[in-house]
Each structure stands twice: as structure tokens, then as C-alpha cells.
Design an enzyme around this catalytic site. Structure first.
Site, short mmCIF file in Angstrom:
data_model
loop_
_atom_site.label_atom_id
_atom_site.label_comp_id
_atom_site.label_asym_id
_atom_site.label_seq_id
_atom_site.Cartn_x
_atom_site.Cartn_y
_atom_site.Cartn_z
N GLU A 1 -11.93 0.29 -10.40
CA GLU A 1 -12.50 -0.90 -11.05
C GLU A 1 -12.80 -0.63 -12.53
OE1 GLU A 1 -11.99 -3.50 -9.85
OE2 GLU A 1 -12.60 -3.77 -7.77
N ASP B 1 -19.17 -7.43 -34.36
CA ASP B 1 -19.13 -7.04 -35.77
C ASP B 1 -17.82 -7.42 -36.44
OD1 ASP B 1 -21.71 -5.40 -35.55
OD2 ASP B 1 -20.44 -4.46 -34.05
N ASP C 1 -18.93 -5.85 -42.61
CA ASP C 1 -20.17 -5.98 -41.84
C ASP C 1 -20.76 -4.58 -41.70
OD1 ASP C 1 -21.69 -8.05 -39.96
OD2 ASP C 1 -21.66 -6.13 -38.93
N GLN D 1 0.83 -1.21 0.00
CA GLN D 1 0.00 0.00 0.00
C GLN D 1 0.86 1.25 0.00
OE1 GLN D 1 -2.30 -1.09 3.50
NE2 GLN D 1 -4.11 -1.52 2.22
N GLU E 1 -21.42 -8.73 -46.06
CA GLU E 1 -22.57 -9.39 -45.45
C GLU E 1 -23.81 -8.55 -45.72
OE1 GLU E 1 -25.48 -10.48 -42.37
OE2 GLU E 1 -24.54 -8.54 -42.64
#
Length: 547
Positions: A178, A471, A315, A65, A372
Site C-alpha cells: 500500500e 509551496d 516561495d 495471483q 513572496e
């Protein structure tokens, strides 16, 4: 010590209001000077935390720490990979409290994947602040659940990590807690928004702290840091650095959770989703590279080489910031095939996309283009072919069985592009898995690898997990289907069908697969060999019912 209501902020006896003077003793002056120079000393001596067993207590810092705080203090950009429950948030709060107390005019943004978590971090800041001696406190100007402003001009706000969180603001420090759990699209938009704010200063800081959560944006930033591709200073904390955590603790934790959960949350491994098309072991071994150049979603990993053959799979999306319009450019001159460029944009209007395809395909030796066309792709094909007059577009011929048996006959149709039918996707997925896991297809792009990490089994098929995109992966799926077709072998002089045979024999569908031709404008007579379903034309052998 509490103060009287006259000098307190809004009758809170633990907070000093702005404008209150304090007569410092010589001892307090000496301590103030030491604290102002050493954030670790300040945290160890004056910060208090709430322990689940002991309640309010002094912050007894462990060695790692202390190293975290020194890393934050000595580097503009830092990224820390931590296990769960090691006090990473408390440690970060200690540094942010020191910074706002002893430096004037510091604007700090505390951001988390959820706004409620960011406010919890600010609440820890406020708890530590309220338990400081009054002679260490700055007078309080603003104090609520979302932000704090001190008499020295320093401010700290709490918000969710989003593209609008700090837009328009000027911040000295952005703390991202986080960060691995922030959805990829939000993380990308956030950095596009916040980085100009940070880069405008010479001492501004970005502090990122997280437990891993798959092979996502945090993974990329971590790998870039440890391999020296960015200026972020990396710091890794291991669970064994926490006193009391030993082999017995590990065994007990695994028994109460699972081996995989322990590896991700305590060993801090970058473990992807389960049931991915590409094996997790292979995904973790894939090495992405920084592009040679990048502009408006077009990333170049290898410049075109004279006489090399390139294929671009496309795509299409509507350009309304949901799905992405993507182009994968692949060098198929030899095996292993190589991803040499990629385009990815979810804001480009559909009508502009054909021009982008045209430009990229022309750059790569007039690459053959396979589009596509399940939804809006047909409009893109039409513009590319009829308006822009691009010639190297795959035109596929489809033969379908009428009725319940071969004796029922066949119907025939031709069209530019490919519709991703159930059969095409099955074969494409199986072939893609084989190509990647056997190192027959080299992926250079991080976004593509990240999509593979969340491209998982969904009933009897594969698709992106909720909140993610596929994609780029689907562009590779139709490329993998293409490599199994006879005309691909003929045009590249590479026989990969043997490699795919075992996979394909398990994936025969009721409909015959689309097969590729190049339209030369000539009329064609076609016949069907009813004994084995082979299709013949003036051009010769075209397809078999089993690929």
C-alpha cells in the site's frame, strides 16, 4: 504435523527449532526439489490461508495471483496496481515465504504505511509457515512480531515505511505494501535512503503493491513504469479477474459505497482529492516529464534559450525540513507559458537560498524574480538585492484606500517582492485555474502536479490538505496574479487580461491590488484619478482599482 516439544521452537509444536535433523523420504526430496524451482507450485500445494467464510484452507490461487508471483520472481523491480480485496498481500506473502525457505541468506524487509500493518503481513507469513509440513520448514532461530530468522540465514523484518526503516541494513528484497498511502515526504526520504541499499546488489528486488490514492509518488512510479521511463515491470489487476465479481456485484458495491469510491478502490483509477482548485479531469490529463538533469532539488526541463524571457517566482521556507523553499522558472516569451525548471528543498538554510536564486536566475537569461515576502522572504530579498546586487527583482507599489471611501484618500508604499494578500491570492488562484485548464500554462514537473492534486478549497480560499505542501503551487499562484497586471503585458507584449476578465470581475476586493514597477532610482510624482481610481505617475498608467 506437530512435533514433540524436544524438537519444537519454544514449545510451539508447529515450529521446528534450529539444529533438528529430518530423515527425508524419496518422495519428500522430489517434492522439495520441485518446490524450490517453482514458487507457484509451492504456494498452491503447501500454503494455507484463513478465509473469512471457510477458516483455515489451502491457498486456491487465481490466474492473476500466479502472474503476480511470476512477475516478482522474474524481475528485480516490479510495481502492481490492485483493487481492494483481491488477495494481493497473501499472494506477496506466499512469494516471500518461498524465497526465505529455498534461498540462503535472504534479508527481506516488509514495509507498510503503518508499522501495525507491516506486522499484520508478517503474521500472515508466520501463519503460513506454521502450517507447512515439517520437512519443508527451516529451523527457527528468532520468531516474534517484528522479525523472523531461519536456520538457513534468511531473515524477514516488518516495519513502517520511513527513511530510517532500512537505513544501515543490507536487504535482498524490499516489499512495499500500500505504498500509495505513504505520505509524500516520507516516501521521498525513504527512497533516498533505501535505493543505495538496493542498487548495491545485482539480484536485489523491490516489490511495490498498492491500491491507488490520488496523483502521488505511486502514481508517478506507475506512469514511469508503463511509459518505459523506469525499469519497473508493471502489472495491473482488474476487479473482474476475481471469480464471482460481475456487473451485478459492481452495482451492489456502488449502491453500498459510492461511484467515486468504486472507481478508486476497484477500478484502480488515480482519483485526486475533491474540491481541488484545478478540476480533477484536468489534473488526470496533465503529463509530467523526467527532468533533463536533477541535482540537489534543482530540476531542469528545458535549457535556457537565447533571447527568451524568463520569470522566476520564489516561495521561501526556513530550511528546517518542514515547508520547502521553491523556485518556479517560467518561459513567458510566448503562450502557452512553460515551466522550464523548478527548485525544491526543505533542508537548505535560509541564508544560502539567495545564492541559489541568483545562480538560477542568471542561468535563465537574468530572469525577472518575484519573491513572496509574507514571512521570512524579506530577508531573502534584501540579501539578493543588497549583498548579491541582483537587479532584476520585481519591486511592487501598493496603494490602499484610507477610511471607508475614496474621499478618504490613499496611502502609498513600495517594496521588493510581493505580499500574498487575500486579494492577490484570490486573483492568482482564479487566473491559475484558467491558465492551466485552458492550456495556457504547461506544467512539466511531477512535484508541482502532485501539489495541485492536494491544493483544495479551505473555507473561502485554497490551501494544501493536512500533511501536504503547496509551496510550488503558491509560486504559480503569484505568477498567475502577475500575468494579469498591465506592466506584465507591456513587458511581454502578451495580452492575457481578456482571458482573465470574467474571473477577475468576480474577485474585486476592498483593497487595491499591488502593482508592479521597476525601480529606476528617479523620484516620482503620483496622482489619483478619483473618478475611477486609476493611478498615474511619471511612468504613465500604473494600475486600476479593479485590476
Amino acid at each position: 504435523m506437530p512435533i514433540n516439544n524436544k524438537d519444537s521452537y519454544r514449545d510451539n509444536p508447529l515450529l521446528k527449532k534450529a539444529g533438528v535433523e529430518h530423515a527425508y523420504t524419496q518422495e519428500e526430496v522430489d517434492e522439495y526439489i520441485i518446490c524450490s524451482k517453482d514458487p507457484v507450485y509451492f504456494a498452491m500445494k503447501y500454503i494455507k490461508i484463513v478465509n473469512v467464510d471457510e477458516g483455515l484452507m489451502p491457498f486456491r490461487m487465481w490466474d492473476f495471483q500466479k502472474e503476480m508471483i511470476r512477475t516478482y520472481h522474474e524481475n528485480r523491480f516490479s510495481i502492481t496496481k490492485c483493487p481492494r480485496q483481491v488477495g494481493k498481500t497473501t499472494t506477496s506473502v506466499a512469494y516471500l515465504l518461498w524465497l526465505t525457505l529455498f534461498s540462503d541468506q535472504q534479508n527481506v524487509a516488509v514495509l507498510a504505511n503503518k508499522g501495525s500493518l507491516a506486522r499484520d503481513i508478517l503474521a500472515k507469513y508466520q501463519l503460513a509457515y506454521e502450517n507447512l509440513p515439517m520437512w519443508l520448514q527451516q529451523g527457527v532461530v528468532t520468531w516474534n512480531k517484528g522479525n523472523v530468522e531461519l536456520e538457513n540465514g534468511s531473515k524477514i523484518i516488518a516495519a513502517s515505511t520511513s527513511s530510517s526503516a532500512v537505513r544501515g541494513g543490507s536487504f535482498n528484497v524490499v516489499f512495499l505494501d500500500e505504498f500509495a498511502f505513504v505520505p509524500a515526504n516520507i516516501a521521498n526520504e525513504f527512497f533516498n535512503s533505501v535505493y543505495p541499499v538496493i542498487s548495491s546488489g545485482k539480484t536485489t528486488k523491490v516489490i511495490i503493491v498498492s491500491t491507488p490514492c490520488g496523483l502521488n509518488h505511486f502514481y508517478k512510479m506507475w506512469v514511469d513504469a508503463i511509459e518505459g521511463r523506469s525499469t519497473y515491470k508493471s502489472l495491473e489487476v482488474h476487479w473482474s479477474q476475481v471469480p464471482g465479481r460481475d456487473a451485478d456485484w459492481k452495482s451492489e458495491t456502488i449502491r453500498n459505497t459510492s461511484e467515486e469510491q468504486f472507481r478508486q478502490e476497484f477500478e484502480t483509477e488515480f482519483i485526486g482529492s475533491s474540491a481541488t482548485l484545478i478540476s480533477g479531469t484536468k489534473l488526470r490529463s496533465l503529463a509530467f516529464h523526467n527532468p533533463l538533469s536533477s541535482i540537489e532539488g534543482f530540476d531542469i526541463y528545458e535549457e535556457p534559450i537565447k533571447d527568451h524571457l524568463y520569470i522566476a517566482t520564489v516561495d521561501c521556507a526556513e530550511g528546517v525540513e518542514q515547508d520547502y523553499s521553491t523556485i518556479n522558472v517560467l518561459d513567458v516569451s510566448q503562450t502557452p507559458y512553460r515551466q522550464v525548471a523548478k527548485y525544491r528543498n526543505n533542508k537548505l538554510p535560509l541564508l544560502f537560498f539567495p545564492t541559489v536564486i541568483y545562480s538560477i536566475a542568471k542561468k535563465y537569461n537574468e530572469a525577472y524574480v518575484l519573491i513572496e515576502t509574507n514571512n521570512i522572504g524579506q530577508q531573502v530579498v534584501d540579501i539578493l538585492h543588497y549583498d548579491l546586487e541582483y537587479e532584476n527583482i520585481y519591486k511592487l507599489e501598493h496603494h490602499h484606500i484610507k477610511g471607508q471611501s475614496i474621499s478618504g484618500g490613499f496611502k502609498r508604499s513600495t517594496s521588493f517582492g510581493i505580499k500574498t494578500t487575500k486579494t492577490v491570492k484570490k486573483v492568482g488562484c482564479a487566473n491559475l485555474k484558467t491558465l492551466v485548464e485552458n492550456d495556457k500554462l504547461i506544467i512539466n514537473d511531477f512535484d508541482t502536479i502532485a501539489e495541485m492534486n492536494t491544493f483544495t478549497r479551505n473555507r473561502d480560499s485554497y490551501a494544501a490538505e493536512e500533511g501536504n505542501n503547496d509551496d510550488l503551487v503558491m509560486g504559480l499562484v503569484i505568477f498567475a496574479w502577475l500575468t494579469a497586471q498591465t506592466f506584465f503585458k507591456d513587458s511581454t507584449d502578451i495580452d492575457v487580461r481578456k482571458l482573465m476578465l470574467a474571473e477577475q470581475n468576480m474577485l474585486v476586493d476592498e483593497d487595491l491590488a499591488p502593482v508592479g514597477i521597476f525601480d529606476n532610482g528617479l523620484k516620482e510624482e503620483i496622482t489619483i484619478d478619483s473618478t475611477n481610481g486609476d493611478v498615474w505617475s511619471e511612468r504613465g498608467y500604473t494600475s486600476s482599482s479593479t485590476f
